[in-house]
Scaffold this active site. Structure first.
Site, PDB file in Angstrom:
ATOM      1  N   GLY A   1      13.303  -2.326   1.638  1.00 40.92           N
ATOM      2  CA  GLY A   1      13.956  -3.361   0.839  1.00 40.92           C
ATOM      3  C   GLY A   1      13.994  -2.963  -0.628  1.00 40.92           C
TER       4      GLY A   1
ATOM      5  N   ASP B   1       2.319  -9.393  -0.099  1.00 41.83           N
ATOM      6  CA  ASP B   1       2.309  -8.404   0.992  1.00 41.83           C
ATOM      7  C   ASP B   1       0.966  -8.341   1.713  1.00 41.83           C
ATOM      8  OD1 ASP B   1       4.904  -7.846   0.299  1.00 41.83           O
ATOM      9  OD2 ASP B   1       4.387  -6.102  -0.923  1.00 41.83           O
TER      10      ASP B   1
ATOM     11  N   ARG C   1       7.285 -12.826   8.563  1.00 40.16           N
ATOM     12  CA  ARG C   1       5.837 -12.572   8.653  1.00 40.16           C
ATOM     13  C   ARG C   1       5.029 -13.831   8.934  1.00 40.16           C
ATOM     14  NH1 ARG C   1       5.248  -7.881   3.957  1.00 40.16           N
ATOM     15  NH2 ARG C   1       6.031  -6.175   5.263  1.00 40.16           N
TER      16      ARG C   1
ATOM     17  N   LYS D   1       3.406   2.236  -3.399  1.00 36.90           N
ATOM     18  CA  LYS D   1       4.790   2.331  -2.910  1.00 36.90           C
ATOM     19  C   LYS D   1       5.777   1.854  -3.977  1.00 36.90           C
ATOM     20  CE  LYS D   1       6.076  -0.399   0.701  1.00 36.90           C
ATOM     21  NZ  LYS D   1       7.173  -1.295   0.280  1.00 36.90           N
ATOM     22  N   SER D   2       5.499   0.701  -4.576  1.00 35.43           N
ATOM     23  CA  SER D   2       6.428   0.148  -5.576  1.00 35.43           C
ATOM     24  C   SER D   2       6.598   1.110  -6.750  1.00 35.43           C
ATOM     25  CB  SER D   2       5.888  -1.176  -6.115  1.00 35.43           C
ATOM     26  OG  SER D   2       5.826  -2.139  -5.100  1.00 35.43           O
TER      27      SER D   2
ATOM     28  N   ARG E   1       3.050  -3.724   7.937  1.00 28.28           N
ATOM     29  CA  ARG E   1       1.893  -4.569   7.585  1.00 28.28           C
ATOM     30  C   ARG E   1       1.379  -5.337   8.817  1.00 28.28           C
ATOM     31  NH1 ARG E   1       1.348  -2.890   2.649  1.00 28.28           N
ATOM     32  NH2 ARG E   1       3.201  -2.694   1.357  1.00 28.28           N
TER      33      ARG E   1
HETATM   34  O1  SPQ Z   1      10.354  -2.583   0.061  1.00 29.95           O
HETATM   35  P1  SPQ Z   1      10.100  -3.715   0.991  1.00 29.95           P
HETATM   36  O2  SPQ Z   1      10.561  -3.362   2.366  1.00 29.95           O
HETATM   37  O3  SPQ Z   1      10.661  -5.015   0.525  1.00 29.95           O
HETATM   38  O4  SPQ Z   1       8.487  -3.874   1.068  1.00 29.95           O
HETATM   39  C1  SPQ Z   1       7.563  -4.961   0.887  1.00 29.95           C
HETATM   40  C2  SPQ Z   1       6.261  -4.503   1.658  1.00 29.95           C
HETATM   41  O5  SPQ Z   1       5.644  -5.264   2.384  1.00 29.95           O
HETATM   42  O6  SPQ Z   1       5.888  -3.354   1.442  1.00 29.95           O
HETATM   43  C3  SPQ Z   1       8.048  -6.318   1.365  1.00 29.95           C
HETATM   44  F1  SPQ Z   1       8.361  -6.384   2.583  1.00 29.95           F
HETATM   45  O7  SPQ Z   1       7.139  -5.057  -0.488  1.00 29.95           O
HETATM   46  C4  SPQ Z   1       7.935  -5.568  -1.560  1.00 29.95           C
HETATM   47  C5  SPQ Z   1       7.295  -6.846  -2.084  1.00 29.95           C
HETATM   48  O8  SPQ Z   1       7.154  -7.823  -1.096  1.00 29.95           O
HETATM   49  C6  SPQ Z   1       7.972  -4.521  -2.645  1.00 29.95           C
HETATM   50  C7  SPQ Z   1       8.381  -5.048  -3.974  1.00 29.95           C
HETATM   51  C8  SPQ Z   1       8.738  -4.107  -5.063  1.00 29.95           C
HETATM   52  O9  SPQ Z   1       8.375  -2.921  -5.002  1.00 29.95           O
HETATM   53  O10 SPQ Z   1       9.397  -4.567  -6.026  1.00 29.95           O
HETATM   54  C9  SPQ Z   1       8.395  -6.408  -4.255  1.00 29.95           C
HETATM   55  C10 SPQ Z   1       8.075  -7.434  -3.259  1.00 29.95           C
HETATM   56  O11 SPQ Z   1       9.291  -7.970  -2.748  1.00 29.95           O
HETATM   57  P2  SPQ Z   1      10.086  -9.173  -3.497  1.00 29.95           P
HETATM   58  O12 SPQ Z   1      11.184  -9.535  -2.540  1.00 29.95           O
HETATM   59  O13 SPQ Z   1       9.073 -10.265  -3.656  1.00 29.95           O
HETATM   60  O14 SPQ Z   1      10.588  -8.686  -4.764  1.00 29.95           O
END
Ligand code: SPQ
Length: 428
Positions: free
Chosen positions: A95, A316, A347, A23-24, A389
């Site tokens: 997010g 995650d 969570r 996804k990232s 999740r």
């Molecule tokens: O995109 P989103 O909603 O924030 O998704 C999450 C997930 O569980 O899939 C978090 F809720 O993943 C984030 C992850 O926790 C994806 C991400 C990224 O692609 O850069 C980074 C992480 O968040 P963060 O706030 O630690 O940067």
């Protein structure tokens, strides 16, 4: 919102899964393709709702994006040719889309409004907006930019030397993406490494970037060159089947095409510390994003303590690790994980409430949770909080109960793993 009742009666799991795209990395591949001039081709793109939201945002900016299964072609005349969107850029439940778009748009030459769903409306945005404002970005929003909806007026930016107050790849990436349009050297200092897909992709698209001892620096004004991106499978999706294979009696599951970027492999370390039986074969260590095959067999598990620098590398995966811990002998402590409170839902609270309904012995703490195991699990009606999740954690728990487990909303799983139930059923 569709509920789903699962009654599996403790099956043994066998088979092969090719994990869907990360996804990232899928989000970033489209963002970079839209910023670069030319034609970017992407293979293995994740067709999850979150990544489709990212595509939708760039289409509204006039970028030509074509989908053919999991192959995506992004044709862009470069970010300074984007059209001013006539409509709100809707980021759904994502997010990553919301926060990274803020960084991308801050240095563009368009005005745009970002909004997402009810969960996005509760997630903190100040952590991104504050450093972007220090870079001269013009962003306004609810509660002075703490929450969506947010409006960005793109403009020329100034670089920043920023010490990260929390380990967050989204904050870091927003700053780096804004830094592309800042005159001079942008520096981000990380105490604990968060996922580094943005840094890797900057290089893949031809930018010069230096990363040394937690200090990331690069010059603004660099032009990105369109390229081909191969998206590896998402280790955060694989994690659900790694845990399923570790827990379900007489099981062997092979997971192929798993992304093994070291900033994401904390789940493997946690599983191994708990006694899981894993065999890992790396496909190509030198790829932009390394991948491999993981074979998991069930084995007796023991409790452990998970905290400190590994937390951003498995953040995650904590809901599914918590389920694993309910079946491990002894105490598992998860600490330094306050960031769990600002995900799609809180969570810590969600995991504790739902695993308690299933019969687990689990207590929340300020920065994580403490789980005593092993405890037999029973059926229950689980609330997913609209969090993919939590939904997948509940579905994997159903493999361990005699009675049915019902998820009040199984649709939320599609944000990151739309084929989750097909893959799960194929193992039984
Ligand atoms: O995109 P989103 O909603 O924030 O998704 C999450 C997930 O569980 O899939 C978090 F809720 O993943 C984030 C992850 O926790 C994806 C991400 C990224 O692609 O850069 C980074 C992480 O968040 P963060 O706030 O630690 O940067």
């Amino acid at each position: 919102m569709t509920s789903k009742t699962l009654q599996f009666k403790r099956p043994a799991l066998h088979g092969d899964i090719t994990v869907p795209g990360d996804k990232s990395i899928s989000h970033r591949s489209v963002m970079f393709g839209a910023i670069a001039k030319g034609e970017t081709t992407i293979e293995g793109f994740l067709l999850g709702d979150d990544c489709l939201s990212t595509i939708d945002c760039f289409r509204k900016l006039g970028v030509d994006i074509a989908l053919d299964g999991t192959n995506v072609t992004v044709k862009s005349a470069g970010m300074h040719a984007w059209e001013e969107p006539k409509d709100i850029l809707y980021t759904g439940n994502s997010g990553t889309t919301t926060r990274l778009m803020l960084g991308v748009l801050a240095g563009s030459n368009v005005h745009a409004i970002l909004n997402g769903d009810a969960s996005i409306g509760k997630r903190p945005m100040k952590r991104v907006i504050q450093p972007l404002r220090e870079m001269n970005a013009h962003i306004t929003g609810r509660a002075d930019g703490q929450y969506t909806p947010l409006a960005v007026q793109g403009k020329k930016l100034t670089p920043i030397d920023y010490k990260m107050p929390v380990a967050s790849a989204q904050v870091k990436s927003a700053i780096l993406l804004a830094g592309l349009n800042a005159e001079g050297t942008t520096i981000v200092r990380e105490e604990e490494a968060s996922r580094d897909h943005t840094e890797r992709m900057l290089r893949q698209f031809g930018a010069q970037i230096e990363v040394k001892d937690g200090v990331i620096s690069f010059e603004g004004g660099q032009q990105l060159t369109a390229t081909h991106v191969s998206v590896p499978g998402d280790i955060s999706s694989a994690a659900f089947f790694l845990v399923a294979g570790a827990l379900a009696q007489n099981s062997t599951i092979t997971l192929r095409n798993v992304g093994l970027n070291p900033t994401r492999t904390g789940i493997i370390e946690a599983l191994e510390a708990m006694g899981a039986n894993l065999t890992i074969t790396i496909d190509d260590e030198n790829a932009a994003e390394p991948t491999g095959t993981i074979v998991v067999k069930n084995a007796p598990l023991k409790g452990t303590t998970i905290g400190g620098a590994v937390i951003p590398r498995l953040i995650d995966e904590i809901p599914i690790i918590a389920l694993l811990a309910t079946q491990a002998e002894g105490t598992t402590i998860i600490q330094n994980a306050e960031e769990l409170k600002v995900k799609e839902t809180n969570r810590i609270d969600a995991v504790v409430a739902e695993l308690t309904k299933l019969g687990a012995s689990i207590q929340p703490t300020d920065d994580g949770m403490i789980i005593e195991g092993p405890t037999p699990l029973r059926g229950a009606l689980l609330h997913t909080y609209g969090d993919h999740r939590i939904g997948m954690m509940g579905a994997i728990a159903a493999l361990l109960t005699e009675e049915a487990v019902t998820l009040d909303d199984a649709d939320c799983i599609a944000v990151s793993y739309p084929t989750f139930f097909n893959d799960l059923n194929a193992l039984m």
